[in-house]
Design an enzyme around this catalytic site. Structure first.
Site, short mmCIF file in Angstrom:
data_model
loop_
_atom_site.label_atom_id
_atom_site.label_comp_id
_atom_site.label_asym_id
_atom_site.label_seq_id
_atom_site.Cartn_x
_atom_site.Cartn_y
_atom_site.Cartn_z
CG ASN A 134 37.37 45.23 47.26
OD1 ASN A 134 37.07 45.89 47.03
ND2 ASN A 134 39.08 45.45 47.55
CE LYS A 174 41.42 45.34 45.47
NZ LYS A 174 42.87 44.42 45.06
CG HIS A 224 41.66 46.45 50.20
ND1 HIS A 224 42.81 46.77 49.92
CD2 HIS A 224 40.95 45.21 50.07
CE1 HIS A 224 43.31 45.82 48.87
NE2 HIS A 224 42.29 45.14 49.06
CD GLU A 264 44.24 47.79 45.99
OE1 GLU A 264 43.27 47.62 46.10
OE2 GLU A 264 44.20 46.34 46.08
CD GLU A 293 42.68 41.17 51.27
OE1 GLU A 293 41.63 40.89 50.66
OE2 GLU A 293 42.62 42.41 52.09
N GLY A 314 46.92 40.85 44.41
CA GLY A 314 46.68 41.08 42.98
C GLY A 314 47.89 41.04 41.52
CB SER A 341 46.46 35.67 44.13
OG SER A 341 46.80 36.76 44.05
C1 PEP Z 1 41.67 42.19 47.62
O1 PEP Z 1 42.05 42.72 46.86
O2 PEP Z 1 41.48 42.23 48.58
C2 PEP Z 1 42.35 40.96 46.55
C3 PEP Z 1 42.37 39.75 47.61
O3 PEP Z 1 42.61 41.06 45.67
P1 PEP Z 1 43.16 39.55 44.41
O4 PEP Z 1 41.98 38.57 44.61
O5 PEP Z 1 42.84 40.74 42.85
O6 PEP Z 1 44.38 39.32 44.86
#
Ligand code: PEP
Length: 250
Positions: A9, A11, A96, A98, A167, A173, A213
């Site tokens: 992703n 973003k 998601h 966000e 997630e 992040g 992460s």
């Molecule tokens: C995400 O935004 O779906 C995500 C998993 O981000 P990150 O890998 O940067 O934690």
């Protein structure tokens, strides 16, 4: 069908040129393998160009990061599932964290997005608890409610098309990854909830990805867990060496 998947992703990152260059780098350093499906989720405006670039590779696909919950109309700046499908993208990320936090998307709106997308695109539906819910030990209740309120109205045939991404919001992040024990525990819980609602065959066939992460150092341990079928990757999907190493972690 349950598959091994690594989805990146991007973003709100990468200009078109930077995105095309990243795809070139990934293609030149990853072997053609149908064992792992690689999904790239760039910003909307790059979808058509990246789908075109990947069209000859059956082990790659393209996803949008969001879609609108209605078919069409006077919604300035929005993009419909049908438009996304017309670019050659086959997947869409829905729910998601966000989007849930910055755009106030509720399970109710997300269920409408799933309904509108499901005929044209495969939803990658994100669920996960925030840090307070994890600390209060209510994370499983949160996840149960997200599944029930946004997805469990679907028929078995439609639910069978969904990919789930677990997630934990506290891991996205932040550089703090769920341990493989924590992630496997929640993935198993999700599969059990699906089993209760739709039965063993559908639960065994649902692809459940981990996100938060996930990186080149921890992917192998996470992906070796029995209920973890791959990853939804944010930050580490922006660099070819990192994402290719995650792909090679199976
Ligand atoms: C995400 O935004 O779906 C995500 C998993 O981000 P990150 O890998 O940067 O934690």
């Amino acid at each position: 069908m349950r598959r091994k998947i690594v989805a990146g992703n991007w973003k709100m990152n990468k200009t078109l040129d930077q995105g095309l260059q990243l795809v070139d780098e990934i293609l030149s350093s990853s072997e053609t393998s149908s064992q792992v499906l690689k999904i790239i989720a760039p910003p909307y405006i790059h979808l058509a160009a990246i789908a075109e670039k990947l069209s000859s590779r059956e082990d790659f696909a393209v996803a949008a990061q969001n879609c609108h919950h209605l078919k069409s109309g006077a919604f300035t700046g929005e993009v419909s599932a049908e438009m996304i499908a017309s670019t050659g993208a086959k997947y869409v990320i829905i729910g998601h964290s966000e989007r849930r936090s910055f755009a106030g998307e509720t399970n109710d709106i997300l269920s409408q997005k799933v309904n509108i997308a499901i005929d044209k695109l495969t939803p990658i539906f994100c669920i996960g608890e925030n840090v307070d819910q994890r600390n209060a030990n209510t994370h499983l209740e949160t996840i149960r409610a997200q599944l029930k309120d946004a997805l469990f109205h679907l028929t078995a045939a439609d639910f069978g098309k969904i990919i789930i991404a677990y997630e934990p919001v506290w891991a996205i992040g932040t550089g703090v990854t769920a341990t493989s024990h924590q992630a496997q525990g929640v993935h198993n819980f999700i599969r059990t909830e699906i089993n209760k609602k739709y039965g063993k065959e559908i639960s065994e066939n649902t692809t459940i990805l981990y996100g938060g992460s996930c990186n080149a150092q921890n992917a192998q341990e996470l992906f070796s867990c029995i209920d973890i079928d791959g990853g939804l990757i944010g930050g580490a999907s922006l660099k070819a060496t990192d994402i290719v190493s995650i792909i090679n972690s199976f």
